[in-house]
Design an enzyme around this catalytic site. Sequence first.
Site, mmCIF file in Angstrom:
data_model
loop_
_atom_site.group_PDB
_atom_site.id
_atom_site.type_symbol
_atom_site.label_atom_id
_atom_site.label_comp_id
_atom_site.label_asym_id
_atom_site.label_seq_id
_atom_site.Cartn_x
_atom_site.Cartn_y
_atom_site.Cartn_z
ATOM 1 N N LYS A 14 3.183 42.231 8.082
ATOM 2 C CA LYS A 14 4.399 42.754 8.716
ATOM 3 C C LYS A 14 4.433 44.259 8.563
ATOM 4 O O LYS A 14 3.760 44.856 7.719
ATOM 5 C CB LYS A 14 5.659 42.127 8.111
ATOM 6 N N ASP A 139 11.313 39.603 0.628
ATOM 7 C CA ASP A 139 10.682 39.606 1.948
ATOM 8 C C ASP A 139 10.162 38.238 2.383
ATOM 9 O O ASP A 139 9.768 38.072 3.536
ATOM 10 C CB ASP A 139 9.502 40.592 1.979
#
Length: 295
Positions: A14, A139
């Site tokens: 990401k 996350d």
Amino acid sequence: MHPESASTWPAPAKLNLFLQITGRRDDGYHLLQTVFQLLDWGDAISLAPRSDGRIQRLGGPPGVAEEDDLSVRSARLLQRATGCAVGVDITLDKRIPQGGGFGGGSSDAATVLCALNALWGCELGEDALAELAVQLGADVPVFVRGRTAWAEGVGESLRPLDLPGRWFVLVDAGVHLSTAELFQAPELTRNAPPLTMADFASDLVGRNAFDAPARARSPLLAELLHALRARAAGGLTGTGGGCFAMVDTKEQAEALAGDLARFGRCIVAKGVNRSPLHDRLEAWRAERSAAPAGA
């Protein structure tokens, strides 16, 4: 139960397309706003269920003890939460640079959680998996949800975001910065005015609250960020030393990767709105439902 053969699952990287701090909670955690952009590239994890209930790592990142490995911790957490008696052998093909802010450990944890939920037949829903995920790291839920997203709070409040399929160059210059030290940096802006999801536009890409502290602590990073921004939109991702640049085409990305290669390892990847992991899970479930009974 007889052990199944191994299957391989993607753990995508990401980027934080922008990141700002808007305040702090009473418990000391900083309140953030960011956009998580999922990519079509990342780690690959091989999982082989075993009937004796043991969870073991056959291959993993160097320098990370098995008990500290998020993929192992994820499997053990799911086993405890569901009472599942099945185990697994985990083999990790580590491609995402460690400690760069590209989400490797968090993504690995989410892939193991989601894939084992299917392979072990636990069938927890997405919300239940996300609740487990936050125990592994702030996350991890974004990878469990599997959507590029606008994030707020400490990263747990997620809203899906559909972005154009841009191309990215990820640059790992081998710079590892202390997240704790960056959060304590005097030059860190901790009270940025909150934005709304509608405010997010391309001119925000690359804005990162940790930019100034990172530059001050690494001349190499300062030089890389200057060279990168002279060519494209981009900047730091997360609180790591990893950087990225955003362009429109694969050809532009490959040319830029060649330009920036002197700073370190460069990777070309495409932004996606839906995680490759969720595509793989959907295909796996379709194959299982189409298989003849008893197969």
